[in-house]
Design an enzyme around this catalytic site. Sequence first.
Site, short mmCIF file in Angstrom:
data_model
loop_
_atom_site.label_atom_id
_atom_site.label_comp_id
_atom_site.label_asym_id
_atom_site.label_seq_id
_atom_site.Cartn_x
_atom_site.Cartn_y
_atom_site.Cartn_z
N ARG A 82 0.84 -1.20 0.00
CA ARG A 82 0.00 0.00 0.00
C ARG A 82 0.88 1.25 0.00
O ARG A 82 0.55 2.25 -0.63
CB ARG A 82 -0.94 -0.02 1.21
N LYS A 184 -2.56 6.61 1.48
CA LYS A 184 -2.37 7.02 2.87
C LYS A 184 -1.39 8.20 2.89
O LYS A 184 -0.22 8.06 3.25
CB LYS A 184 -1.85 5.84 3.69
N GLU A 220 -16.21 6.88 4.21
CA GLU A 220 -15.60 6.33 5.43
C GLU A 220 -15.47 7.43 6.46
O GLU A 220 -16.02 8.52 6.27
CB GLU A 220 -14.24 5.69 5.10
#
Length: 341
Positions: A82, A184, A220
């Site tokens: 990721r 992220k 989210e």
Amino acid sequence: MEKKDVNWSSLGFSYIPVDYRFVAHWKDGKWDEGHITSDSTVTISESAGVLQYAQTCFEGLKVYTTKDGSIVAFRPDMNARRMQDSAERLIMPKVPEEMFLRALDEVVKANAAWVPPYGSGATLYIRPFLFGSGPVIGVAPAPEYEFRLFATPVGPYFKGGIKPLRIMVSDYDRAAPHGTGHIKAGLNYAMSLYPIEHAHKAGFSENMYLDAATRTYVEETGGANFLFVKKDGNLVTPKSGTILPSITRRSLVQVAKDYLGLDVEERPVTFDEVKDFSEVGLCGTAAVISPVGSITFNGGEIRVPSGMDEMGPVLTKLRETLTGIQMGDIKAPEGWIRKIM
Ligand SMILES: *Cc1c(COP(=O)(O)O)cnc(C)c1O
């Protein structure tokens, strides 16, 4: 090995510097080997890419002691991959998976005395991060980068028992279509500080963000994905290109299907549907699953049928199964647990 004199169960979630961390530098098109250091500070150009244009991304994962005394990490290869996706989107050099995992192993071994003992509920939180360290002044990718990985002990997430959260639908947006919501990046968090402060002042724990384009779909919160339980006991989780792909959520989906025989729908979820679910949860590394008991929106409140006293039965079962897998009480799928020591 002698553990540090720490009251593990009273720890919160805050930074406590431990003895060692890992640092590697990227320069002239390549990474150096990297090394362990005791220096917890970073010295960079005042014009570093990270400082001027927020060229940085991070990861978060947990290391803990299992019943048999092993020190393990949960699916760190997923974090490594990721972080590569985040790096690509921000024009940063990818940290090779081999270096990411080696940094993890070396930092954990060097700080073994800081890994909380089995049963304490505490864990060693690992924070890998990557940033533009070289100078820029025109908007451009930095010419040099630094990858670091540090550790800090954190306490049990639910101290006085698991209490359902009250959350609110935010009037702000977290991520734009075709933006950076799926990586992220520190920048996603910088701009979430204002809305989360607003939510906290209004008495809520978290913000529920809707899709920025139409404000009809659930995305989210600032740092956790949603899980919904339908009245028939099966699961639904929102699917969108602007949601951060939580490793906990992806693991829970697999556990729900393969261990609990549940049906899982991964699809766009409208906010209108939320009132029809029987349980609502947030998932992420820190808590695995936190129950949501109430969702306030412009003009109303959804009281989740599982209530404000405890987590509902389906999410409880799901959470217990994943934590059982993490702690070694239930057999893990191949490759999920990396034994470090
Ligand atoms: C890190 C993060 C999550 C949770 O991901 P995990 O891999 O499960 O810890 C969810 N949403 C956002 C925005 C995040 O940054």
